[in-house]
Write an enzyme that holds these catalytic residues in place. Structure first.
Site, mmCIF file in Angstrom:
data_model
loop_
_atom_site.group_PDB
_atom_site.id
_atom_site.type_symbol
_atom_site.label_atom_id
_atom_site.label_comp_id
_atom_site.label_asym_id
_atom_site.label_seq_id
_atom_site.Cartn_x
_atom_site.Cartn_y
_atom_site.Cartn_z
ATOM 1 N N HIS A 1 1.518 -12.553 13.176
ATOM 2 C CA HIS A 1 2.512 -13.152 14.074
ATOM 3 C C HIS A 1 2.272 -14.648 14.302
ATOM 4 O O HIS A 1 3.135 -15.313 14.892
ATOM 5 C CB HIS A 1 2.534 -12.410 15.419
ATOM 6 C CG HIS A 1 3.913 -12.287 16.001
ATOM 7 N ND1 HIS A 1 4.917 -13.194 15.764
ATOM 8 C CD2 HIS A 1 4.473 -11.345 16.810
ATOM 9 C CE1 HIS A 1 6.012 -12.838 16.399
ATOM 10 N NE2 HIS A 1 5.770 -11.709 17.048
ATOM 11 N N THR B 1 0.858 -1.183 0.000
ATOM 12 C CA THR B 1 0.000 0.000 0.000
ATOM 13 C C THR B 1 0.896 1.236 0.000
ATOM 14 O O THR B 1 1.787 1.378 0.841
ATOM 15 C CB THR B 1 -0.947 0.015 1.217
ATOM 16 O OG1 THR B 1 -1.702 1.226 1.209
ATOM 17 C CG2 THR B 1 -0.203 -0.095 2.534
#
Length: 485
Positions: free
Chosen positions: A456, A404
């Protein structure tokens, strides 16, 4: 199928994506009386993912268009009727069938088991073989009276079929406006468009036209600003103090409410699911990209890049692809249902694109296998298609990692939310001239900040740090595109 049904073919709203349930009609390209051919585009619809053009699977003359522009239609609902044998003379088309409604499990005991059939774009939803019980009328449901049906049929562009005789006379209603067909206010298409442009809900407009039809004047009256409320009189409370009246009506008069639908609705739901499903970690790195910016200018003059879009985003994308090649473990997905980590030997690079309909993330398939000119061509086509609102649903499926570019808005960096199902997303900040220590001296250099958010569960801090550091190292010394590739 009867002879009439064979002649008048109803085209139903197809599932133009992956399990979509509804779509909004943006624009009609045909009207009743127009001749259409098999495969001709008849309308443009917006799904929860993108705008899509629908081709007609029949050849003939448009008999009726069942919905106006701006209407949201369920998949499986007929949107247009085509007379496939107009030379046979006048005939009355059968009433269009509504979308099949879900029935409780008890109603499906006698249904024959059948696998889910694929639905082809432009050829309607697969018919259901489930046997359903007749639905009982709900108490308090609106009654369709002959007068209202005739008015609605006229507004839809075709004559209403004569009502079947009833054993008992219909219950009189309070007013014609109280009995719109299928619960929809009565209004002609231009009036509906005017109301949509002005942000007026027709259900809140008081009709003054014959048979309860809403006129343009009614819409303008509803859009007129409310008169300024009189100053609220102070009201004493039991303690003798004065309590002012509420001014909420005056506040609401200065607010605009926009329905949440289409791409905006899908994006919101996806971001909520991602934010509260995948544990996000974001790391940052600030890097001197002066050499990369020089390379951008050189590539613009390179004959091999002639006619292609060359900008910093292109080299950031290439740098990330090389970093993934050096750290392939990051190209993976978390399969919660099967409790598996799915490693992927390919990279479908997503590029977040702001469009008039909202944020979408189309991706470049097998971006890791493309040369720099091929990547530039694919990136240019992706961006231009997204801005035109022509991105196909398939172009937004199967992404493996996303970039992005918030720098185009002058923003230094951010903490981007993962595109659902992907392990990481890289945010590129604005490139700015800043004082930087270069070869032992403070000099003005072109600097940017990168931010990498990752899941994660999939990506440990070491792996995420390596990918981000490698990307930054390539942008600092772009010759590594050759030595590391």
């Amino acid at each position: 199928m009867t002879a009439t049904e064979q002649r008048f073919r109803e085209f139903k709203m197809p599932d133009v994506g992956e399990g979509l349930t509804e779509a909004e009609i943006l624009k009609w390209y045909v009207q009743p009386g127009d001749t259409v051919t098999d495969g001709q585009v008849i309308c443009e619809v917006e799904t929860a993912k993108a705008a899509v053009e629908l081709p007609c699977p029949y050849e003939g003359v448009v008999h009726a268009v069942h919905f106006e522009e701006g209407a949201t239609v369920d998949v499986g609902t007929s949107i247009i009727a085509v007379d496939t044998d107009p030379g046979a003379g006048p005939a009355e088309a059968p009433a269009p069938a509504a979308a099949a409604e879900s029935a409780p499990a008890a109603d499906e005991e006698d249904a024959e088991p059948q696998g889910r059939q694929a639905v082809l774009v432009g050829y309607g939803a697969a018919p259901s073989s489930t046997k359903r019980r007749a639905r009982k009328p709900q108490p308090g449901a609106p009654v369709q009276e002959p007068a209202a049906a005739a008015v609605q049929a006229e507004l839809n562009g075709h004559a209403a079929a004569p009502a079947a005789p009833s054993a008992a006379p219909p219950t009189p209603s309070a007013s014609p406006a109280a009995v719109p067909v299928a619960g929809r206010p009565l209004a002609k298409p231009p009036v509906r468009k005017l109301a949509k442009d002005l942000g007026i809900d027709l259900a809140t407009v008081t009709p003054t036209g014959p048979d309860g039809v809403i006129t343009r004047e009614d819409v303008h009256a509803a859009a007129a600003p409310a008169p300024a409320p009189e100053a609220p009189a102070a009201q004493p409370d039991t303690t003798g103090a004065t309590v002012p009246s509420s001014g909420s009506e005056a506040v609401r008069a200065r607010e605009t409410r926009i329905p949440i639908k289409g791409v905006r609705k899908a994006t919101a739901q996806a971001m909520v699911n991602s934010a509260f499903t995948a544990p996000h970690v974001t790391e940052f790195i600030t890097v001197d990209v002066t050499r990369t910016m020089k390379l951008v200018q050189e590539l613009k003059q390179d004959p091999d890049m002639a006619g292609l879009r060359v900008n910093p985003l292109l080299l950031v994308a290439k740098a990330l692809l090389v970093a993934i090649k050096r750290n392939p473990e990051i190209s993976a997905a978390w399969d919660e249902e099967n409790q598996e980590i799915v490693r992927k030997d390919y990279v479908n690079l997503g590029i977040a694109a702001a469009t008039p309909r909202g944020l979408i993330v189309p991706n470049i398939k097998d971006a890791d296998a493309k040369t720099l000119p091929q990547l530039a061509a694919a990136l240019g086509e992706l961006v231009s298609t997204a801005r035109e609102g022509r991105t196909a649903p398939g172009d937004m499926a199967g992404g493996t990692i996303t970039i992005t570019n918030v720098g185009v808005f002058g923003v230094d960096t951010g903490t981007p939310i993962l595109n659902p199902g992907e392990p990481a997303i890289l945010a590129m900040g604005a490139v700015k001239l800043q004082p930087w220590v270069h070869k032992g001296k403070v000099k003005p250099r072109q600097v940017t900040t990168l931010a990498l958010s990752f899941d994660h569960r999939l990506v440990d801090g070491e792996l995420g740090s390596k990918v981000l550091a490698d990307t930054a190292a390539i942008l600092e010394q772009p010759k590594r595109l050759i030595t590391w590739a």
